[in-house]
Design a protein around this motif. Structure first.
Motif, PDB file in Angstrom:
ATOM      1  N   LEU A 150      35.434  17.634 -16.100  1.00 48.97           N
ATOM      2  CA  LEU A 150      34.466  18.102 -17.080  1.00 48.97           C
ATOM      3  C   LEU A 150      34.322  17.099 -18.223  1.00 48.97           C
ATOM      4  CD1 LEU A 150      32.600  20.310 -18.207  1.00 48.97           C
ATOM      5  CD2 LEU A 150      34.626  21.347 -19.235  1.00 48.97           C
ATOM      6  N   GLN A 151      35.431  16.623 -18.729  1.00 49.89           N
ATOM      7  CA  GLN A 151      35.399  15.650 -19.818  1.00 49.89           C
ATOM      8  C   GLN A 151      34.701  14.363 -19.368  1.00 49.89           C
ATOM      9  OE1 GLN A 151      39.273  14.432 -21.187  1.00 49.89           O
ATOM     10  NE2 GLN A 151      38.471  13.628 -23.100  1.00 49.89           N
ATOM     11  N   SER A 152      34.975  13.929 -18.171  1.00 48.61           N
ATOM     12  CA  SER A 152      34.348  12.729 -17.634  1.00 48.61           C
ATOM     13  C   SER A 152      32.839  12.904 -17.493  1.00 48.61           C
ATOM     14  CB  SER A 152      34.971  12.383 -16.277  1.00 48.61           C
ATOM     15  OG  SER A 152      34.313  11.298 -15.698  1.00 48.61           O
ATOM     16  N   LEU A 153      32.414  14.041 -16.957  1.00 46.80           N
ATOM     17  CA  LEU A 153      30.981  14.301 -16.784  1.00 46.80           C
ATOM     18  C   LEU A 153      30.258  14.403 -18.130  1.00 46.80           C
ATOM     19  CD1 LEU A 153      31.022  16.871 -13.860  1.00 46.80           C
ATOM     20  CD2 LEU A 153      30.060  14.567 -13.805  1.00 46.80           C
ATOM     21  N   ALA A 206      26.550  11.949 -22.012  1.00 47.45           N
ATOM     22  CA  ALA A 206      26.288  11.396 -23.345  1.00 47.45           C
ATOM     23  C   ALA A 206      25.831   9.941 -23.251  1.00 47.45           C
ATOM     24  CB  ALA A 206      27.537  11.508 -24.213  1.00 47.45           C
ATOM     25  N   GLU A 207      26.456   9.166 -22.383  1.00 45.72           N
ATOM     26  CA  GLU A 207      26.053   7.764 -22.201  1.00 45.72           C
ATOM     27  C   GLU A 207      24.640   7.666 -21.638  1.00 45.72           C
ATOM     28  OE1 GLU A 207      28.964   5.863 -19.754  1.00 45.72           O
ATOM     29  OE2 GLU A 207      30.320   5.485 -21.438  1.00 45.72           O
ATOM     30  N   MET A 208      24.316   8.519 -20.683  1.00 41.61           N
ATOM     31  CA  MET A 208      22.985   8.481 -20.081  1.00 41.61           C
ATOM     32  C   MET A 208      21.909   8.836 -21.105  1.00 41.61           C
ATOM     33  SD  MET A 208      23.557  10.084 -16.289  1.00 41.61           S
ATOM     34  CE  MET A 208      21.881   9.795 -15.766  1.00 41.61           C
ATOM     35  N   LEU A 248      16.331  14.029 -12.547  1.00 38.85           N
ATOM     36  CA  LEU A 248      17.171  14.681 -11.548  1.00 38.85           C
ATOM     37  C   LEU A 248      18.646  14.332 -11.768  1.00 38.85           C
ATOM     38  CD1 LEU A 248      17.246  16.487  -9.093  1.00 38.85           C
ATOM     39  CD2 LEU A 248      16.868  14.485  -7.667  1.00 38.85           C
ATOM     40  N   GLU A 249      18.932  13.097 -12.188  1.00 39.82           N
ATOM     41  CA  GLU A 249      20.317  12.708 -12.475  1.00 39.82           C
ATOM     42  C   GLU A 249      20.895  13.571 -13.594  1.00 39.82           C
ATOM     43  OE1 GLU A 249      21.514   8.352 -12.463  1.00 39.82           O
ATOM     44  OE2 GLU A 249      19.327   8.238 -12.653  1.00 39.82           O
ATOM     45  N   LEU A 250      20.140  13.703 -14.665  1.00 40.33           N
ATOM     46  CA  LEU A 250      20.609  14.505 -15.795  1.00 40.33           C
ATOM     47  C   LEU A 250      20.779  15.966 -15.394  1.00 40.33           C
ATOM     48  CD1 LEU A 250      18.423  13.020 -18.671  1.00 40.33           C
ATOM     49  CD2 LEU A 250      20.852  12.645 -18.268  1.00 40.33           C
TER      50      LEU A 250
END
Length: 80
Positions: free
Chosen positions: A15-18, A23-25, A36-38
């Motif tokens: 969860l933390q990684s995602l 946030a980076e995206m 679709l990625e988001l």
């Protein structure tokens, strides 16, 4: 579904990684970033929140049942 404390910790890490990736995206300025990625990442995050919440709820239930059961037992004094 999360079955034990090890899987719970792994889900928290995922969860933390995602959330970090999301946030980076959002900060990237790619002209053709597929929504679709988001959406996919948000769905994964939502699923993990649901599973973590269910595990936390299930883990707390036996303690509540024990406390309630303990209160309902009458205390009787015995004379030796």
């Amino acid at each position: 579904m999360i079955a034990n404390e090890i899987e719970y910790q792994q889900a928290l890490d995922e969860l933390q990684s995602l959330e970090h990736v999301l946030a980076e995206m959002r900060q990237e300025s790619r002209p053709f970033r597929p929504d679709l990625e988001l959406l996919s990442i948000r769905r994964l995050i939502s699923r993990l929140h649901d599973e973590l919440g269910q595990y936390e709820s299930d883990a707390a239930r036996p303690l509540r049942e024990f406390d309630q059961g303990r209160r309902s037992v009458p205390v009787t004094a015995t004379n030796p």
